[in-house]
Design a protein around this motif. Structure first.
Motif, PDB file in Angstrom:
ATOM      1  N   ARG A   1      10.601   4.046  10.710  1.00  0.00           N
ATOM      2  CA  ARG A   1      11.086   4.722   9.501  1.00  0.00           C
ATOM      3  C   ARG A   1      11.831   6.011   9.833  1.00  0.00           C
ATOM      4  O   ARG A   1      12.695   6.448   9.064  1.00  0.00           O
ATOM      5  CB  ARG A   1       9.889   5.005   8.580  1.00  0.00           C
ATOM      6  CG  ARG A   1      10.235   5.678   7.270  1.00  0.00           C
ATOM      7  CD  ARG A   1       9.042   5.664   6.319  1.00  0.00           C
ATOM      8  NE  ARG A   1       9.265   6.582   5.211  1.00  0.00           N
ATOM      9  CZ  ARG A   1       8.810   7.843   5.172  1.00  0.00           C
ATOM     10  NH1 ARG A   1       8.077   8.317   6.165  1.00  0.00           N
ATOM     11  NH2 ARG A   1       9.098   8.610   4.137  1.00  0.00           N
TER      12      ARG A   1
ATOM     13  N   ILE B   1      11.970  -4.007   5.682  1.00  0.00           N
ATOM     14  CA  ILE B   1      11.205  -4.665   6.746  1.00  0.00           C
ATOM     15  C   ILE B   1      10.070  -5.430   6.085  1.00  0.00           C
ATOM     16  O   ILE B   1       9.273  -4.852   5.347  1.00  0.00           O
ATOM     17  CB  ILE B   1      10.609  -3.637   7.736  1.00  0.00           C
ATOM     18  CG1 ILE B   1      11.647  -2.596   8.172  1.00  0.00           C
ATOM     19  CG2 ILE B   1       9.968  -4.344   8.927  1.00  0.00           C
ATOM     20  CD1 ILE B   1      12.773  -3.094   9.009  1.00  0.00           C
TER      21      ILE B   1
ATOM     22  N   ILE C   1       6.631  -7.373   6.723  1.00  0.00           N
ATOM     23  CA  ILE C   1       5.561  -7.465   7.722  1.00  0.00           C
ATOM     24  C   ILE C   1       4.730  -8.683   7.358  1.00  0.00           C
ATOM     25  O   ILE C   1       3.968  -8.659   6.386  1.00  0.00           O
ATOM     26  CB  ILE C   1       4.696  -6.188   7.743  1.00  0.00           C
ATOM     27  CG1 ILE C   1       5.567  -4.974   8.058  1.00  0.00           C
ATOM     28  CG2 ILE C   1       3.556  -6.318   8.762  1.00  0.00           C
ATOM     29  CD1 ILE C   1       5.753  -4.008   6.909  1.00  0.00           C
TER      30      ILE C   1
ATOM     31  N   THR D   1       1.942 -11.417   7.970  1.00  0.00           N
ATOM     32  CA  THR D   1       0.710 -11.753   8.683  1.00  0.00           C
ATOM     33  C   THR D   1       0.170 -13.120   8.254  1.00  0.00           C
ATOM     34  O   THR D   1      -0.522 -13.773   9.034  1.00  0.00           O
ATOM     35  CB  THR D   1      -0.383 -10.680   8.440  1.00  0.00           C
ATOM     36  OG1 THR D   1      -0.499 -10.438   7.030  1.00  0.00           O
ATOM     37  CG2 THR D   1      -0.020  -9.372   9.130  1.00  0.00           C
ATOM     38  N   ASP D   2       0.483 -13.554   7.066  1.00  0.00           N
ATOM     39  CA  ASP D   2      -0.031 -14.825   6.541  1.00  0.00           C
ATOM     40  C   ASP D   2       0.258 -15.978   7.519  1.00  0.00           C
ATOM     41  O   ASP D   2       1.422 -16.237   7.836  1.00  0.00           O
ATOM     42  CB  ASP D   2       0.633 -15.094   5.190  1.00  0.00           C
ATOM     43  CG  ASP D   2       0.100 -16.349   4.537  1.00  0.00           C
ATOM     44  OD1 ASP D   2      -0.784 -16.252   3.672  1.00  0.00           O
ATOM     45  OD2 ASP D   2       0.563 -17.456   4.909  1.00  0.00           O
TER      46      ASP D   2
ATOM     47  N   PRO E   1       8.131   4.568   2.114  1.00  0.00           N
ATOM     48  CA  PRO E   1       7.595   3.392   2.812  1.00  0.00           C
ATOM     49  C   PRO E   1       7.271   2.237   1.856  1.00  0.00           C
ATOM     50  O   PRO E   1       7.340   1.074   2.247  1.00  0.00           O
ATOM     51  CB  PRO E   1       6.314   3.912   3.477  1.00  0.00           C
ATOM     52  CG  PRO E   1       6.386   5.380   3.421  1.00  0.00           C
ATOM     53  CD  PRO E   1       7.352   5.789   2.381  1.00  0.00           C
TER      54      PRO E   1
ATOM     55  N   ILE F   1       9.022   1.222  -0.484  1.00  0.00           N
ATOM     56  CA  ILE F   1      10.252   0.455  -0.703  1.00  0.00           C
ATOM     57  C   ILE F   1      10.706  -0.182   0.610  1.00  0.00           C
ATOM     58  O   ILE F   1      11.126  -1.339   0.648  1.00  0.00           O
ATOM     59  CB  ILE F   1      11.358   1.380  -1.260  1.00  0.00           C
ATOM     60  CG1 ILE F   1      10.953   1.919  -2.632  1.00  0.00           C
ATOM     61  CG2 ILE F   1      12.703   0.641  -1.329  1.00  0.00           C
ATOM     62  CD1 ILE F   1      11.928   2.956  -3.191  1.00  0.00           C
ATOM     63  N   LEU F   2      10.615   0.580   1.677  1.00  0.00           N
ATOM     64  CA  LEU F   2      11.150   0.132   2.972  1.00  0.00           C
ATOM     65  C   LEU F   2      10.350  -1.041   3.541  1.00  0.00           C
ATOM     66  O   LEU F   2      10.909  -1.906   4.196  1.00  0.00           O
ATOM     67  CB  LEU F   2      11.119   1.321   3.933  1.00  0.00           C
ATOM     68  CG  LEU F   2      12.081   1.339   5.111  1.00  0.00           C
ATOM     69  CD1 LEU F   2      13.526   1.232   4.666  1.00  0.00           C
ATOM     70  CD2 LEU F   2      11.873   2.622   5.908  1.00  0.00           C
ATOM     71  N   PHE F   3       9.046  -1.040   3.293  1.00  0.00           N
ATOM     72  CA  PHE F   3       8.159  -2.026   3.907  1.00  0.00           C
ATOM     73  C   PHE F   3       7.519  -2.922   2.847  1.00  0.00           C
ATOM     74  O   PHE F   3       7.067  -2.427   1.810  1.00  0.00           O
ATOM     75  CB  PHE F   3       7.040  -1.318   4.686  1.00  0.00           C
ATOM     76  CG  PHE F   3       7.555  -0.407   5.770  1.00  0.00           C
ATOM     77  CD1 PHE F   3       8.374  -0.880   6.780  1.00  0.00           C
ATOM     78  CD2 PHE F   3       7.227   0.945   5.759  1.00  0.00           C
ATOM     79  CE1 PHE F   3       8.855  -0.035   7.780  1.00  0.00           C
ATOM     80  CE2 PHE F   3       7.701   1.798   6.770  1.00  0.00           C
ATOM     81  CZ  PHE F   3       8.516   1.314   7.761  1.00  0.00           C
ATOM     82  N   SER F   4       7.479  -4.215   3.114  1.00  0.00           N
ATOM     83  CA  SER F   4       6.757  -5.146   2.241  1.00  0.00           C
ATOM     84  C   SER F   4       5.809  -5.980   3.067  1.00  0.00           C
ATOM     85  O   SER F   4       6.196  -6.511   4.124  1.00  0.00           O
ATOM     86  CB  SER F   4       7.748  -6.111   1.548  1.00  0.00           C
ATOM     87  OG  SER F   4       8.598  -5.409   0.675  1.00  0.00           O
ATOM     88  N   ARG F   5       4.603  -6.096   2.615  1.00  0.00           N
ATOM     89  CA  ARG F   5       3.600  -6.912   3.309  1.00  0.00           C
ATOM     90  C   ARG F   5       3.627  -8.333   2.741  1.00  0.00           C
ATOM     91  O   ARG F   5       3.643  -8.513   1.526  1.00  0.00           O
ATOM     92  CB  ARG F   5       2.200  -6.332   3.095  1.00  0.00           C
ATOM     93  CG  ARG F   5       2.026  -4.944   3.715  1.00  0.00           C
ATOM     94  CD  ARG F   5       1.717  -5.071   5.190  1.00  0.00           C
ATOM     95  NE  ARG F   5       1.582  -3.748   5.808  1.00  0.00           N
ATOM     96  CZ  ARG F   5       1.004  -3.553   6.993  1.00  0.00           C
ATOM     97  NH1 ARG F   5       0.498  -4.568   7.665  1.00  0.00           N
ATOM     98  NH2 ARG F   5       0.932  -2.336   7.523  1.00  0.00           N
ATOM     99  N   VAL F   6       3.629  -9.293   3.651  1.00  0.00           N
ATOM    100  CA  VAL F   6       3.583 -10.702   3.248  1.00  0.00           C
ATOM    101  C   VAL F   6       2.343 -11.311   3.891  1.00  0.00           C
ATOM    102  O   VAL F   6       2.325 -11.590   5.079  1.00  0.00           O
ATOM    103  CB  VAL F   6       4.861 -11.449   3.691  1.00  0.00           C
ATOM    104  CG1 VAL F   6       4.815 -12.888   3.207  1.00  0.00           C
ATOM    105  CG2 VAL F   6       6.119 -10.738   3.189  1.00  0.00           C
ATOM    106  N   GLY F   7       1.308 -11.475   3.093  1.00  0.00           N
ATOM    107  CA  GLY F   7       0.074 -12.089   3.624  1.00  0.00           C
ATOM    108  C   GLY F   7      -1.041 -11.086   3.677  1.00  0.00           C
ATOM    109  O   GLY F   7      -0.855  -9.915   3.407  1.00  0.00           O
TER     110      GLY F   7
END
Lengths: 210, 210
Positions: free
Chosen positions: A34, A47, A49, A51-52, B202, B204-210
């Protein structure tokens, strides 16, 4: 020292599926990423991230079957803005203003100038420009991962359209550009692990002028 | 820690023309830059290190008069390959072979595959791909400069064609893509020096998937 971290790292070909990267190390890598500088500070990317495990299995299928997608514990997908728009630049303007005591006339003029230079220049040109900025962040993320002694495999060998569909990126106006699985190298079975690190001859790579 | 280095740095707007970066610090930055990973290890770029004051003055004129070009002591010009060619890929193959005990059949096959994928794909596509790799190296160089407490100003605001002419890059099949003056911040007169560092949220910049 950074040089030691860079010498430690390599593009890990076989990750250990039993080992997960602790969240504090992921946070340190994201914090560094960042802080990477970008053109006019726009940070024109997001970005993901991932993990699933089921989604990572889909990503693997869209990456020529490369096992790091499932054997790593976290997969960073760098997705660049598909275009510069007035709305996006205004959003960054407002965030900058919030961090610097308000949207002053100077700040307003700065972003108006950016809009007049970028908006309408053509989505292809703007996307390529945004993608390059994501690669600066990739460089910083690679250094950060190495400092954390987290293995990483920068990857362009994947189907961006398939990634975009799996992750719903088009709806967000994003295109996936590069992928970074984060995990830990396996104890055995990585053909690259024991190879000497090779880089191009400094006498070719660098030229002195003056 | 990298995070401290990144927090220390900023895109210096006013350099001190009286202070030169020592050559051992330049060497440390170039060593790190050279270790930056690139797609298939091709490192498809060259770096010009410009110290000559007359040439830096010409570069300044081709950079909207930005004073860092002359007030910094060293200017790195990142110049990407204008295309992937069989000759260039063979050159890297031979360098890799030299570093890994000879051009084995495995190494030969690897680079033959690269040639069949890249050569003839179109110079524009290949140049953009090469430029992105240069931006990974830029990200690593920025981290390295900050670790050395050397100020740096990544710049896209310049006329690439003029740079190419000044530095004779076209004859080498190179296009300038990004510029990095290296020097030391001035004691006063830099509007950005005291501004809080702003980065995007952060959330907005980062998205968690899972």
């Amino acid at each position: 020292m950074l040089i030691d971290h860079l010498n430690w790292r390599y593009a890990t070909k076989k990750m250990n599926p039993e080992k997960s990267v602790p969240e504090d190390k992921i946070a340190a890598i994201l914090d560094a990423l960042r802080l990477a500088p970008t053109s006019s500070g726009l940070q024109p990317f997001e970005i993901m991230i991932v993990t699933d495990p089921a989604i990572r299995a889909e990503l693997k299928d869209a990456s020529y079957g490369q096992a790091q997608l499932v054997d790593a514990s976290h997969v960073l997908v760098f997705a660049a803005w598909d275009d510069y728009t007035a709305e996006r630049i205004d959003m960054v303007r407002d965030e900058t203003g919030a961090g610097r005591g308000g949207v002053t006339d100077q700040i307003k003029a700065y972003y108006e100038n950016l809009k007049s230079n970028y908006v309408g220049r053509g989505a292809d040109v703007n996307f390529e420009h945004a993608a390059r900025q994501a690669y600066i962040a990739l460089g910083v993320a690679l250094a950060a991962a190495a400092e954390q002694r987290v293995d990483a495999t920068p990857m362009e060998g994947f189907d961006p359209k398939a990634y975009d569909a799996i992750l719903g990126l088009r709806e967000k106006g994003l295109n996936s550009v590069v992928v970074l699985p984060l995990g830990y190298r396996a104890d055995a079975g990585d053909w690259l692990a024991d190879q000497p690190k090779v880089r191009r001859d400094p006498a070719i790579l660098f030229s002195r002028v003056g």
